[in-house]
Enzyme design. Structure first.
Site, PDB file in Angstrom:
ATOM      1  N   GLY A  12       0.776  -1.241   0.000  1.00  0.00           N
ATOM      2  CA  GLY A  12       0.000   0.000   0.000  1.00  0.00           C
ATOM      3  C   GLY A  12       0.800   1.279   0.000  1.00  0.00           C
ATOM      4  N   ASN A  14       1.718   2.972  -2.609  1.00  0.00           N
ATOM      5  CA  ASN A  14       1.041   3.886  -3.550  1.00  0.00           C
ATOM      6  C   ASN A  14      -0.258   4.417  -2.966  1.00  0.00           C
ATOM      7  OD1 ASN A  14       2.298   4.218  -6.382  1.00  0.00           O
ATOM      8  ND2 ASN A  14       2.664   2.064  -5.869  1.00  0.00           N
ATOM      9  N   LEU A  87      -9.181  -9.372 -11.149  1.00  0.00           N
ATOM     10  CA  LEU A  87      -9.839  -8.722 -12.296  1.00  0.00           C
ATOM     11  C   LEU A  87     -11.099  -7.995 -11.841  1.00  0.00           C
ATOM     12  CD1 LEU A  87     -10.053 -11.051 -15.438  1.00  0.00           C
ATOM     13  CD2 LEU A  87      -8.777  -8.918 -15.174  1.00  0.00           C
ATOM     14  N   ASN A 102      -5.669   2.055 -13.281  1.00  0.00           N
ATOM     15  CA  ASN A 102      -4.687   1.143 -12.682  1.00  0.00           C
ATOM     16  C   ASN A 102      -3.271   1.646 -12.960  1.00  0.00           C
ATOM     17  OD1 ASN A 102      -3.700  -1.266 -11.429  1.00  0.00           O
ATOM     18  ND2 ASN A 102      -3.315  -2.121 -13.471  1.00  0.00           N
ATOM     19  N   HIS A 104       0.643   0.025 -13.542  1.00  0.00           N
ATOM     20  CA  HIS A 104       1.393  -1.208 -13.753  1.00  0.00           C
ATOM     21  C   HIS A 104       2.888  -0.868 -13.747  1.00  0.00           C
ATOM     22  CE1 HIS A 104       1.924  -5.350 -14.988  1.00  0.00           C
ATOM     23  NE2 HIS A 104       2.862  -4.926 -15.804  1.00  0.00           N
TER      24      HIS A 104
END
Ligand code: GAR
Length: 187
Positions: A12, A14, A87, A102, A104
């Site tokens: 966590g 971010n 997902l 999101n 990545h």
């Protein structure tokens, strides 16, 4: 006021940066943090920052309206994934068109897809001998890591870099850009 719900499964870091970024913002608020993992450290981080947390099961996400009811009662406008590993099902995508974001930890479309998260991504990039990696911020669709790209930033891979040192470089990029890009998208 626009309201964000963060989805996170792990440490966590971010999520913490995003919550801190919007603290005191009159227009955008992190209202809720949701996790599929009752042991995730992100739950501690959220509690310390006074953001309410919700833990949910696979059944809640894939076979009930429970989560969507919560998001709707809380008036959530955007979903932000920050190290979330499941997902997003179609009924949530339909309820939040172009409103699920999101991050990545690589330059998509390389090194994406099922099972590619966290250190596994960095390990693959190092093993491939790529000269650079970076971050990709993108809208979420029904497939892992395939939604429309919003933002990318690169970092160099230097001789001697390991998966761990690359992870640190990528995290720095994530912290610097993810909160800002979310704010721009919502602006
Ligand atoms: C982040 O590096 C994020 O990009 C990555 O997981 C890490 C979570 O770290 N996400 C993925 O790999 C998604 N496929 P954090 O929990 O400390 O923010």
């Amino acid at each position: 006021m626009q309201r964000i719900a963060i989805f996170a499964s792990g440490n966590g870091t971010n999520a913490q940066r995003i919550i801190e970024h919007f603290q005191g913002n009159p227009k955008i608020q992190v209202t809720l943090l949701l996790s599929n993992n009752p042991d995730a450290f992100v739950l501690e981080r959220a509690k310390n920052l006074h953001v309410p947390t919700i833990i949910f099961t696979r059944h809640d996400l894939y076979h009930s309206n429970h989560l969507l009811d919560i998001l709707s009662v809380q008036g959530i406008d955007y979903l932000v994934l920050a190290g979330f590993l499941w997902l997003i099902p179609d009924y949530i995508l339909d309820a939040y068109p172009s409103r699920i974001i999101n991050i990545h930890p690589a330059l998509l479309p390389k090194y994406g897809g099922k099972g590619m998260y966290g250190m596994r991504v960095h390990q693959s990039v190092i093993e491939a001998g790529d000269p650079e990696s970076g971050i990709t911020i993108h809208y979420v669709n029904a497939n892992y890591d395939e939604g429309q790209i919003i933002f990318q930033e690169k970092c160099l891979i230097e001789p001697g870099d390991t998966a761990e040192s690359l992870a640190n470089k990528v995290h720095e990029l994530e912290y610097r850009h993810y909160p800002e890009v979310i704010e721009e998208v919502m602006g």
